[in-house]
Design a protein around this motif. Sequence first.
Motif, short mmCIF file in Angstrom:
data_model
loop_
_atom_site.label_atom_id
_atom_site.label_comp_id
_atom_site.label_asym_id
_atom_site.label_seq_id
_atom_site.Cartn_x
_atom_site.Cartn_y
_atom_site.Cartn_z
N LEU A 235 0.86 -1.17 0.00
CA LEU A 235 0.00 0.00 0.00
C LEU A 235 0.89 1.22 0.00
CD1 LEU A 235 -2.63 -1.06 2.67
CD2 LEU A 235 -2.88 -1.10 0.19
N LYS A 236 0.57 2.16 -0.82
CA LYS A 236 1.37 3.38 -0.88
C LYS A 236 1.11 4.19 0.37
CE LYS A 236 2.38 3.27 -5.51
NZ LYS A 236 3.38 3.68 -6.34
N GLN A 237 2.13 4.28 1.19
CA GLN A 237 2.04 5.06 2.41
C GLN A 237 3.08 6.16 2.34
OE1 GLN A 237 2.68 2.34 5.60
NE2 GLN A 237 0.78 1.23 5.26
N ALA A 238 2.79 7.21 3.02
CA ALA A 238 3.72 8.33 3.04
C ALA A 238 4.77 8.07 4.11
CB ALA A 238 2.97 9.63 3.32
N LYS A 239 5.79 7.30 3.74
CA LYS A 239 6.90 7.04 4.66
C LYS A 239 8.02 8.00 4.32
CE LYS A 239 6.52 2.20 5.85
NZ LYS A 239 7.22 0.91 5.86
N SER A 240 8.62 8.48 5.33
CA SER A 240 9.75 9.36 5.10
C SER A 240 10.97 8.51 4.72
CB SER A 240 10.06 10.17 6.35
OG SER A 240 10.58 9.34 7.36
N ALA A 241 11.90 9.13 4.07
CA ALA A 241 13.13 8.44 3.68
C ALA A 241 13.87 7.96 4.92
CB ALA A 241 14.02 9.36 2.86
N ALA A 242 13.78 8.73 6.00
CA ALA A 242 14.46 8.35 7.24
C ALA A 242 13.83 7.09 7.83
CB ALA A 242 14.39 9.48 8.25
N SER A 243 12.50 6.99 7.83
CA SER A 243 11.86 5.80 8.40
C SER A 243 12.13 4.57 7.53
CB SER A 243 10.36 6.01 8.60
OG SER A 243 9.70 6.11 7.36
N GLU A 244 12.18 4.74 6.22
CA GLU A 244 12.52 3.63 5.34
C GLU A 244 13.96 3.17 5.58
OE1 GLU A 244 11.65 4.26 1.22
OE2 GLU A 244 9.56 4.76 1.64
N ALA A 245 14.86 4.12 5.77
CA ALA A 245 16.25 3.77 6.04
C ALA A 245 16.38 3.06 7.39
CB ALA A 245 17.12 5.03 6.03
N GLU A 246 15.61 3.51 8.38
CA GLU A 246 15.64 2.85 9.69
C GLU A 246 15.11 1.43 9.59
OE1 GLU A 246 13.38 5.37 12.27
OE2 GLU A 246 14.95 6.90 12.38
N GLU A 247 14.04 1.24 8.84
CA GLU A 247 13.47 -0.09 8.67
C GLU A 247 14.46 -1.01 7.96
OE1 GLU A 247 9.71 -2.09 6.30
OE2 GLU A 247 9.57 0.00 6.93
N ARG A 248 15.09 -0.49 6.94
CA ARG A 248 16.08 -1.27 6.18
C ARG A 248 17.29 -1.61 7.05
NH1 ARG A 248 18.13 1.09 0.42
NH2 ARG A 248 19.46 -0.62 -0.20
N ALA A 249 17.75 -0.65 7.83
CA ALA A 249 18.90 -0.88 8.71
C ALA A 249 18.54 -1.90 9.80
CB ALA A 249 19.35 0.43 9.35
N ALA A 250 17.33 -1.83 10.32
CA ALA A 250 16.90 -2.79 11.35
C ALA A 250 16.84 -4.19 10.77
CB ALA A 250 15.54 -2.37 11.91
N LEU A 251 16.36 -4.32 9.54
CA LEU A 251 16.30 -5.62 8.89
C LEU A 251 17.71 -6.16 8.66
CD1 LEU A 251 14.83 -7.96 7.61
CD2 LEU A 251 14.65 -6.61 5.51
N ALA A 252 18.61 -5.31 8.20
CA ALA A 252 20.00 -5.73 8.00
C ALA A 252 20.62 -6.20 9.32
CB ALA A 252 20.82 -4.60 7.39
N ALA A 253 20.35 -5.48 10.39
CA ALA A 253 20.88 -5.87 11.70
C ALA A 253 20.31 -7.22 12.14
CB ALA A 253 20.56 -4.80 12.74
N ASP A 254 19.02 -7.44 11.89
CA ASP A 254 18.41 -8.72 12.24
C ASP A 254 19.03 -9.86 11.44
OD1 ASP A 254 16.70 -7.49 14.04
OD2 ASP A 254 14.97 -7.51 12.68
N LEU A 255 19.27 -9.63 10.16
CA LEU A 255 19.89 -10.65 9.32
C LEU A 255 21.31 -10.96 9.78
CD1 LEU A 255 18.63 -9.56 5.79
CD2 LEU A 255 17.90 -11.56 7.09
N ILE A 256 22.05 -9.93 10.14
CA ILE A 256 23.42 -10.14 10.63
C ILE A 256 23.40 -10.93 11.93
CG2 ILE A 256 25.44 -8.94 11.56
CD1 ILE A 256 24.83 -6.76 9.38
N ASP A 257 22.43 -10.66 12.79
CA ASP A 257 22.28 -11.43 14.03
C ASP A 257 21.99 -12.90 13.71
OD1 ASP A 257 22.02 -11.69 16.94
OD2 ASP A 257 19.88 -12.00 16.51
N LEU A 258 21.12 -13.13 12.74
CA LEU A 258 20.81 -14.51 12.35
C LEU A 258 22.05 -15.23 11.81
CD1 LEU A 258 17.33 -14.17 10.61
CD2 LEU A 258 17.87 -15.48 12.67
N ILE A 259 22.86 -14.52 11.04
CA ILE A 259 24.09 -15.11 10.52
C ILE A 259 24.98 -15.57 11.66
CG2 ILE A 259 26.25 -14.61 9.27
CD1 ILE A 259 24.53 -12.68 7.51
#
Length: 85
Positions: free
Chosen positions: A11-35
């Motif tokens: 769904l097209k939501q008005a997400k700020s670039a900062a919140s998208e970057a935070e979400e992406r960084a959090a996912l990367a951190a979770d993946l690194i933890d899984l590794i």
Amino acid sequence: MSNVIPLAPRLKQAKSAASEAEERAALAADLIDLIERVREATEHVAAMSGPSLQIQQTAQHLLDAGTALERAVESLTENGEWVPF
């Protein structure tokens, strides 16, 4: 069983670039933890006693999972080029 994961349209939501970057960084951190957790599990399996073929196969499957997670991080971070700050 299928390895295909159906993707739902976003769904097209008005997400700020900062919140998208935070979400992406959090996912990367979770993946690194899984590794790291997969590496620890692989070490634990390698130290187990039992039929060597089963131990080797189990360790190889875990190594393959770790490799898949590493590829996911590379893809998410554009081969390490994307930095959230």
